[in-house]
Write a protein that holds these residues in place. Sequence first.
Motif, PDB file in Angstrom:
ATOM      1  N   ALA B 371       0.856  -1.183   0.000  1.00  0.00           N
ATOM      2  CA  ALA B 371       0.000   0.000   0.000  1.00  0.00           C
ATOM      3  C   ALA B 371       0.887   1.226   0.000  1.00  0.00           C
ATOM      4  O   ALA B 371       2.045   1.169   0.423  1.00  0.00           O
ATOM      5  CB  ALA B 371      -0.906   0.000   1.232  1.00  0.00           C
ATOM      6  N   THR B 373       0.896   5.912  -0.601  1.00  0.00           N
ATOM      7  CA  THR B 373       0.190   7.160  -0.883  1.00  0.00           C
ATOM      8  C   THR B 373       0.908   7.867  -2.018  1.00  0.00           C
ATOM      9  O   THR B 373       2.114   8.104  -1.950  1.00  0.00           O
ATOM     10  CB  THR B 373       0.180   8.065   0.360  1.00  0.00           C
ATOM     11  OG1 THR B 373      -0.373   7.329   1.438  1.00  0.00           O
ATOM     12  CG2 THR B 373      -0.653   9.311   0.111  1.00  0.00           C
ATOM     13  N   PHE B 387      -3.248  10.593  -3.014  1.00  0.00           N
ATOM     14  CA  PHE B 387      -4.174   9.518  -3.345  1.00  0.00           C
ATOM     15  C   PHE B 387      -3.657   8.253  -2.690  1.00  0.00           C
ATOM     16  O   PHE B 387      -2.500   7.888  -2.856  1.00  0.00           O
ATOM     17  CB  PHE B 387      -4.229   9.285  -4.867  1.00  0.00           C
ATOM     18  CG  PHE B 387      -4.502  10.518  -5.687  1.00  0.00           C
ATOM     19  CD1 PHE B 387      -3.469  11.370  -6.034  1.00  0.00           C
ATOM     20  CD2 PHE B 387      -5.790  10.806  -6.120  1.00  0.00           C
ATOM     21  CE1 PHE B 387      -3.707  12.510  -6.807  1.00  0.00           C
ATOM     22  CE2 PHE B 387      -6.039  11.934  -6.903  1.00  0.00           C
ATOM     23  CZ  PHE B 387      -5.002  12.791  -7.239  1.00  0.00           C
ATOM     24  N   ARG B 388      -4.508   7.560  -1.966  1.00  0.00           N
ATOM     25  CA  ARG B 388      -4.090   6.335  -1.309  1.00  0.00           C
ATOM     26  C   ARG B 388      -4.387   5.163  -2.240  1.00  0.00           C
ATOM     27  O   ARG B 388      -5.437   5.102  -2.848  1.00  0.00           O
ATOM     28  CB  ARG B 388      -4.877   6.191  -0.012  1.00  0.00           C
ATOM     29  CG  ARG B 388      -4.593   4.894   0.612  1.00  0.00           C
ATOM     30  CD  ARG B 388      -4.247   4.934   2.059  1.00  0.00           C
ATOM     31  NE  ARG B 388      -4.093   3.546   2.461  1.00  0.00           N
ATOM     32  CZ  ARG B 388      -3.072   3.079   3.149  1.00  0.00           C
ATOM     33  NH1 ARG B 388      -2.122   3.892   3.543  1.00  0.00           N
ATOM     34  NH2 ARG B 388      -2.995   1.811   3.434  1.00  0.00           N
ATOM     35  N   ARG B 389      -3.422   4.250  -2.402  1.00  0.00           N
ATOM     36  CA  ARG B 389      -3.652   3.092  -3.268  1.00  0.00           C
ATOM     37  C   ARG B 389      -3.118   1.847  -2.597  1.00  0.00           C
ATOM     38  O   ARG B 389      -2.150   1.902  -1.827  1.00  0.00           O
ATOM     39  CB  ARG B 389      -2.904   3.247  -4.599  1.00  0.00           C
ATOM     40  CG  ARG B 389      -3.457   4.278  -5.546  1.00  0.00           C
ATOM     41  CD  ARG B 389      -4.746   3.855  -6.205  1.00  0.00           C
ATOM     42  NE  ARG B 389      -5.524   5.021  -6.578  1.00  0.00           N
ATOM     43  CZ  ARG B 389      -5.358   5.731  -7.698  1.00  0.00           C
ATOM     44  NH1 ARG B 389      -4.433   5.364  -8.564  1.00  0.00           N
ATOM     45  NH2 ARG B 389      -6.090   6.781  -7.943  1.00  0.00           N
ATOM     46  N   GLU B 390      -3.714   0.685  -2.969  1.00  0.00           N
ATOM     47  CA  GLU B 390      -3.195  -0.593  -2.500  1.00  0.00           C
ATOM     48  C   GLU B 390      -2.624  -1.360  -3.671  1.00  0.00           C
ATOM     49  O   GLU B 390      -3.022  -1.158  -4.802  1.00  0.00           O
ATOM     50  CB  GLU B 390      -4.332  -1.390  -1.844  1.00  0.00           C
ATOM     51  CG  GLU B 390      -4.850  -0.662  -0.631  1.00  0.00           C
ATOM     52  CD  GLU B 390      -5.766  -1.495   0.230  1.00  0.00           C
ATOM     53  OE1 GLU B 390      -5.980  -1.088   1.368  1.00  0.00           O
ATOM     54  OE2 GLU B 390      -6.259  -2.531  -0.249  1.00  0.00           O
ATOM     55  N   LEU B 392       0.573  -1.638  -5.244  1.00  0.00           N
ATOM     56  CA  LEU B 392       1.300  -0.946  -6.301  1.00  0.00           C
ATOM     57  C   LEU B 392       2.453  -1.826  -6.743  1.00  0.00           C
ATOM     58  O   LEU B 392       3.126  -2.453  -5.928  1.00  0.00           O
ATOM     59  CB  LEU B 392       1.849   0.390  -5.777  1.00  0.00           C
ATOM     60  CG  LEU B 392       0.788   1.364  -5.314  1.00  0.00           C
ATOM     61  CD1 LEU B 392       1.243   2.124  -4.097  1.00  0.00           C
ATOM     62  CD2 LEU B 392       0.454   2.350  -6.427  1.00  0.00           C
ATOM     63  N   GLU B 398      -0.265   2.860 -13.081  1.00  0.00           N
ATOM     64  CA  GLU B 398      -1.223   3.579 -12.257  1.00  0.00           C
ATOM     65  C   GLU B 398      -1.718   4.812 -12.989  1.00  0.00           C
ATOM     66  O   GLU B 398      -1.049   5.337 -13.885  1.00  0.00           O
ATOM     67  CB  GLU B 398      -0.554   4.048 -10.954  1.00  0.00           C
ATOM     68  CG  GLU B 398      -0.229   2.930  -9.976  1.00  0.00           C
ATOM     69  CD  GLU B 398      -1.474   2.326  -9.355  1.00  0.00           C
ATOM     70  OE1 GLU B 398      -1.414   1.145  -8.959  1.00  0.00           O
ATOM     71  OE2 GLU B 398      -2.513   3.013  -9.280  1.00  0.00           O
ATOM     72  N   ILE B 400      -3.705   8.719 -12.123  1.00  0.00           N
ATOM     73  CA  ILE B 400      -4.375   9.665 -11.243  1.00  0.00           C
ATOM     74  C   ILE B 400      -4.946  10.786 -12.095  1.00  0.00           C
ATOM     75  O   ILE B 400      -4.479  11.030 -13.197  1.00  0.00           O
ATOM     76  CB  ILE B 400      -3.416  10.272 -10.183  1.00  0.00           C
ATOM     77  CG1 ILE B 400      -2.185  10.899 -10.863  1.00  0.00           C
ATOM     78  CG2 ILE B 400      -3.005   9.239  -9.151  1.00  0.00           C
ATOM     79  CD1 ILE B 400      -1.266  11.630  -9.903  1.00  0.00           C
TER      80      ILE B 400
END
Lengths: 103, 424
Positions: B371, B373, B387-390, B392, B398, B400
């Motif tokens: 995870a 940010t 943006f928070r992502r799990e 990666l 990705e 945004i």
Amino acid sequence: ELSSKEKAALVAENPAYGRVICRCETITKGEILDALHGPIPPVSIDGVKRRCNPGMGRCQGGFCGPRVQEIIARELSIPQQQVPQDKAGSQILVGRTKEKGGA
Amino acid sequence: MAEYHDLIVVGGGPAGLAAACAAWEKGVKDILILERDKELGGILNQCIHNGFGLTYFKEELTGPEYAGRFIRMLYDTGVTVRTDTMVLDISPDRRVQAVNTHDGFLDLKAGAIVLAMGCRERTRGAIGIPGDRPAGVLTAGAAQRYLNIEGYMVGKRVVILGSGDIGLIMARRMTLEGAKVLACVEVMPYSGGLNRNIVQCLNDFDIPLYLSHTITDIVGKHGRVEKVVVSAVDENRAPIPGTEMEFDCDTVLLSVGLIPENELSRTAGIEISPRTNGPVVFENMETSLPGVFAAGNVVHVHDLVDFVTAESQRAGRAAADYLAGRSVSGEADLELVCGDRVNYTVPRKLRLANIDKAVGVFFRVNKVMEAGTIRVTDATGAEVAAFRREHLAPGEMEQIQLPKVLLEKTAGPITISVEEAKEE
């Protein structure tokens, strides 16, 4: 190395020069056929490579390899599976898909 | 006298198809697609596995089916197509030279161009695998063409170098056709492919994956591959002596990277990014040459064709705006810079006048993270967005969205970085 006008004239005369087989070195089907019908013709993919360059460019035959193989098979009247990479025993294809029997 | 077209699209794969359709919908009526193969569809034609279009169509299509949807969309337009046509040169003033057997040598001029040439595979020579040079060493994509388009098997006992998606897909494909895939060997400590492919192509078929390993010798003295030697590598990717394993095999498939095909871009004088090997592009996919846009794998190598479609539609619409005089060319207002853990961003330069409400930024991270940010910071280092992502990973691109209202207030250059989430 030909000028645009010379290229246009050549393709008009023989459409095989309009089909680019090796895109990295811009080698046309016409040039490959010329090599295969010369006095001492190449008989393998690497042989064609040494004679007129397809396969020497940046993709190292990834794109043109299957196409050169097909052209050799047709011109020498042999099944595509028999076309060798280089020396005897260096066939690339081992059979057709969907045949019975595994490794 | 050159033949003029408003828009020339170089490449009829998913990128070129989406760009042409989008440009048509936005009002361009004179569009020509030049495709070197005998059919439209590009690389999708040989990708017979499914999983394409999960985002775009909400369905799991095969490659040819996905391409087919766009080819059918093309039928409803007046876009013209020339297949079996190879583009030989693009000049800075948008003259395009091409050749085919039917029309001969083509001298064309374009009002705008979309470059959609895709990419090629990295070769054995490029990574210098030592050993003999027998038959049976080929790139995974070349093998895929033999199997799926021509119907030939390329070997019986296979070792695959590289755990990128193409290698994983071919591991399954060869197995389904009766070959024995002995191993997938990956030099990095993580796989470069999508997680679902690891599961569906390796785990489901009990094919072992050797991470932090590489092929250090290929042996084949009688014309065909006889065996390969695989060694473990250290943190600098150097082989560790004493860890050699031998595999008796007759085929080595290489899945060691894709390189965007930009020879035409280079001869046109377009600025190429050393990080992506593709053109440096603005917010609307325009290259450093005004009126020349680029989209798809030629800009940066994608994992999901849905992203290719989105990016290519952006380029097609931008080409339409350019032709109508609705867009702004010239210098960037803001530049995007890579911060911690980010390998590259596409686009790299932004012109606010061409952004509607927000701009989508694609990027890749350089580390597998459970995870994290994604932080967007301005010239002073102040955070502008997060943006928070799990999950990666370098193998999963990705995206945004940066809102225009935010960008208007931000002093550039803007840095995009990722902070790994701490273990709890």
